[in-house]
Motif scaffolding. Structure first.
Motif, PDB file in Angstrom:
ATOM      1  N   CYS A   1      25.538 -22.027 101.505  1.00 20.37           N
ATOM      2  CA  CYS A   1      26.067 -21.714 100.166  1.00 20.37           C
ATOM      3  C   CYS A   1      25.422 -22.601  99.098  1.00 20.37           C
ATOM      4  O   CYS A   1      25.887 -22.654  97.952  1.00 20.37           O
ATOM      5  CB  CYS A   1      27.583 -21.879 100.153  1.00 20.37           C
TER       6      CYS A   1
ATOM      7  N   GLN B   1      31.266 -14.989 103.744  1.00 18.68           N
ATOM      8  CA  GLN B   1      30.017 -14.226 103.612  1.00 18.68           C
ATOM      9  C   GLN B   1      28.849 -14.945 104.304  1.00 18.68           C
ATOM     10  O   GLN B   1      27.980 -14.297 104.905  1.00 18.68           O
ATOM     11  CB  GLN B   1      29.740 -14.005 102.113  1.00 18.68           C
ATOM     12  N   ALA B   2      28.856 -16.273 104.241  1.00 19.74           N
ATOM     13  CA  ALA B   2      27.769 -17.045 104.878  1.00 19.74           C
ATOM     14  C   ALA B   2      27.770 -16.815 106.383  1.00 19.74           C
ATOM     15  O   ALA B   2      26.706 -16.790 107.023  1.00 19.74           O
ATOM     16  CB  ALA B   2      27.923 -18.534 104.560  1.00 19.74           C
TER      17      ALA B   2
ATOM     18  N   ALA C   1      29.209 -13.946 107.841  1.00 19.45           N
ATOM     19  CA  ALA C   1      28.972 -12.505 108.062  1.00 19.45           C
ATOM     20  C   ALA C   1      27.496 -12.135 107.903  1.00 19.45           C
ATOM     21  O   ALA C   1      26.971 -11.287 108.630  1.00 19.45           O
ATOM     22  CB  ALA C   1      29.837 -11.697 107.092  1.00 19.45           C
ATOM     23  N   SER C   2      26.799 -12.800 106.966  1.00 21.03           N
ATOM     24  CA  SER C   2      25.396 -12.444 106.700  1.00 21.03           C
ATOM     25  C   SER C   2      24.427 -13.070 107.708  1.00 21.03           C
ATOM     26  O   SER C   2      23.250 -12.733 107.731  1.00 21.03           O
ATOM     27  CB  SER C   2      25.014 -12.921 105.297  1.00 21.03           C
TER      28      SER C   2
ATOM     29  N   ALA D   1      23.599 -16.152 107.462  1.00 24.01           N
ATOM     30  CA  ALA D   1      22.918 -17.263 106.767  1.00 24.01           C
ATOM     31  C   ALA D   1      23.334 -18.618 107.348  1.00 24.01           C
ATOM     32  O   ALA D   1      22.508 -19.532 107.477  1.00 24.01           O
ATOM     33  CB  ALA D   1      23.237 -17.214 105.273  1.00 24.01           C
TER      34      ALA D   1
END
Ligand code: URA
Length: 441
Positions: A108, A303-304, A306-307, A309
């Motif tokens: 992030c 999101q970090a 799920a993606s 990353a």
């Protein structure tokens, strides 16, 4: 200035009289023998530590002691990294949050260079967990540590002996004089190291419950209050979260096993309490670093994962530290145990209690931990739980699997595990994972 006399410090603390700032600073200089102070005898320090256990210290004395211990050795700063965050857990069983949190936060855009320690007693240490990855080193020179933090955003290095050396000395004495549990001493120990490592924002994960140093919410809140005050005195943003340690965190306890579980969380495959806690902690760190509201930061952290990353950051950190990053895709490349044994439920019911401290001690018996710093550990040893608090079980269901290098170790651990997982006839709702939150901002 009056000549420093250690006997005078012992007398004052024993009688509940506050030490002056000068006395505290001179005593810390005397612990490490700097600024012209002769080294103080260990028996005098031990007597003072015991006096603190009985009489306590004032908040002001605790803050001055913390700062003096911070300044007893090297202090770090990260002028090229912008706002840097750090997290400290007061120690628990199955606590692998750093392995998950640092990659999430780095993904992030917030750097988290982290100094960590080894495990001792029933609690594990991040350094031992990471070192179960083939090839990985945590003995990073400051330059390599900084370069990795700049390039990847996260790195985990073994704490150097020159960081808060007064704590190293005092901690060793506390360990053998039954004076570890004093709250002002725990505050000074933890915060001197945290403040010396130089992060701008500090998140304290204060574990509370049977597997933690702090057994009650009241003691944990008192420790949090003192640590926040020490952070404020040093101009650092700080949040303390009291989290439940009446159960091990997640399903795995043991070094390679915990790396495996961390990877599963980063892959998005495991969604339970551990994953929830890591996202909660990441959101707090991101918010402190100015990335948005708590809700926005929570979404960012999710999101970090799920993606992918965060998993990419984990791979980059592992290979940057010389480790085999392909373990993230093939978990069988982690050290594997020689023997295993499953323990089964003896009746129907619900999981009502898990004695995390005893489960941690059984893991030490299996070879996953050490009782003295000289012990060697077996990276593949440990326990995989098949149940969590509040789960329904039937007689004959597997409760846990133990892993070790010998049948003898499995036999020894079985003795320790007797009665550690309690099955009740009625469902008892588990404590919430987060008990309370305090902030100095
Ligand atoms: N962890 C520390 O670093 N110090 C303590 O005193 C207790 C836990």
């Amino acid at each position: 200035m009056a000549a420093f006399r250690m006997t005078e410090c012992i007398r004052k603390t024993k009688n509940g009289i506050a030490l002056t700032d000068e006395e505290i600073r001179s005593m810390v200089d005397g612990i490490v023998g700097k600024n012209g102070m002769e080294k103080i005898a260990e028996y005098q320090l031990a007597a003072w530590l015991m006096a603190v256990c009985f009489r306590g210290l004032t908040d002001h004395e605790t803050a001055v002691l913390t700062m003096a211990m911070r300044d007893s050795g090297q202090t770090m700063s990260y002028p090229t990294l912008g706002t840097v965050v750090d997290k400290h857990s007061t120690g628990g069983v199955g606590d692998k949050t750093t392995l998950i949190l640092a990659p999430i936060v780095a993904a992030c855009g917030v750097p988290m260079p982290k100094m960590s320690g080894r495990g001792l007693g029933h609690t594990g240490g991040t350094i031992d967990k990471l070192e179960s990855i083939p090839g990985l080193t945590t003995a990073l020179e400051p330059e390599r540590f900084l370069k990795l933090a700049e390039a990847v955003g996260c790195a985990v290095a073994m704490q150097t002996g020159n960081l808060a050396p007064a704590d190293k000395k005092l901690y060793a004495l506390r360990d053998v004089t039954e004076t570890v549990t004093s709250i002002p001493l725990i505050c000074a120990s933890i915060m001197s190291k945290k403040l010396a490592t130089g992060a701008d924002c500090i998140l304290l994960d204060v574990k509370v419950g049977s597997g933690a140093f702090m057994k009650t919410d009241e003691d944990a809140a008192e420790l949090a209050r003192l640590m926040l005050a020490a952070a404020s005195a040093d101009g650092k943003k700080c949040t303390a979260i009291l989290t439940d340690m009446d159960r091990p965190l997640g399903y795995c306890i043991g070094n390679a096993l915990e790396v495996e579980e961390a990877v599963r969380v980063l892959r998005g495959e495991e969604k339970g309490a551990l994953s929830e806690l890591c996202v909660t902690l990441a959101a707090e760190l991101l918010m402190m670093a100015g990335k948005g509201s708590l809700e926005e930061c929570h979404d960012m952290a999710e999101q970090a994962i799920a993606s992918g990353a965060a998993l990419d950051k984990f791979r980059a950190m592992v290979s940057g530290q010389g480790g085999d990053a392909s373990i993230a895709d093939d978990l069988t490349k982690l050290p594997q145990p020689e023997c295993s044994r499953v323990l089964y439920a003896e009746k129907d019911g619900w999981i009502a209690a898990m004695e995390s401290e005893e489960i941690g001690r059984a893991c030490v018996t299996l070879g996953a931990g050490r009782m003295t710093m000289e012990d060697t550990i077996d990276p593949a040893a440990g326990i995989r739980l098949h149940v969590q608090l509040g789960d329904a079980v039937k007689s004959g269901d597997p409760l846990l699997t133990m892993y070790a290098q010998s049948e003898q170790k499995l036999d020894d651990a079985v003795q320790k595990l007797n009665g550690t997982i309690v099955i009740s006839e009625e469902r008892i709702a588990p404590n919430p994972l987060v008990h309370a939150k305090y902030s100095n901002a």
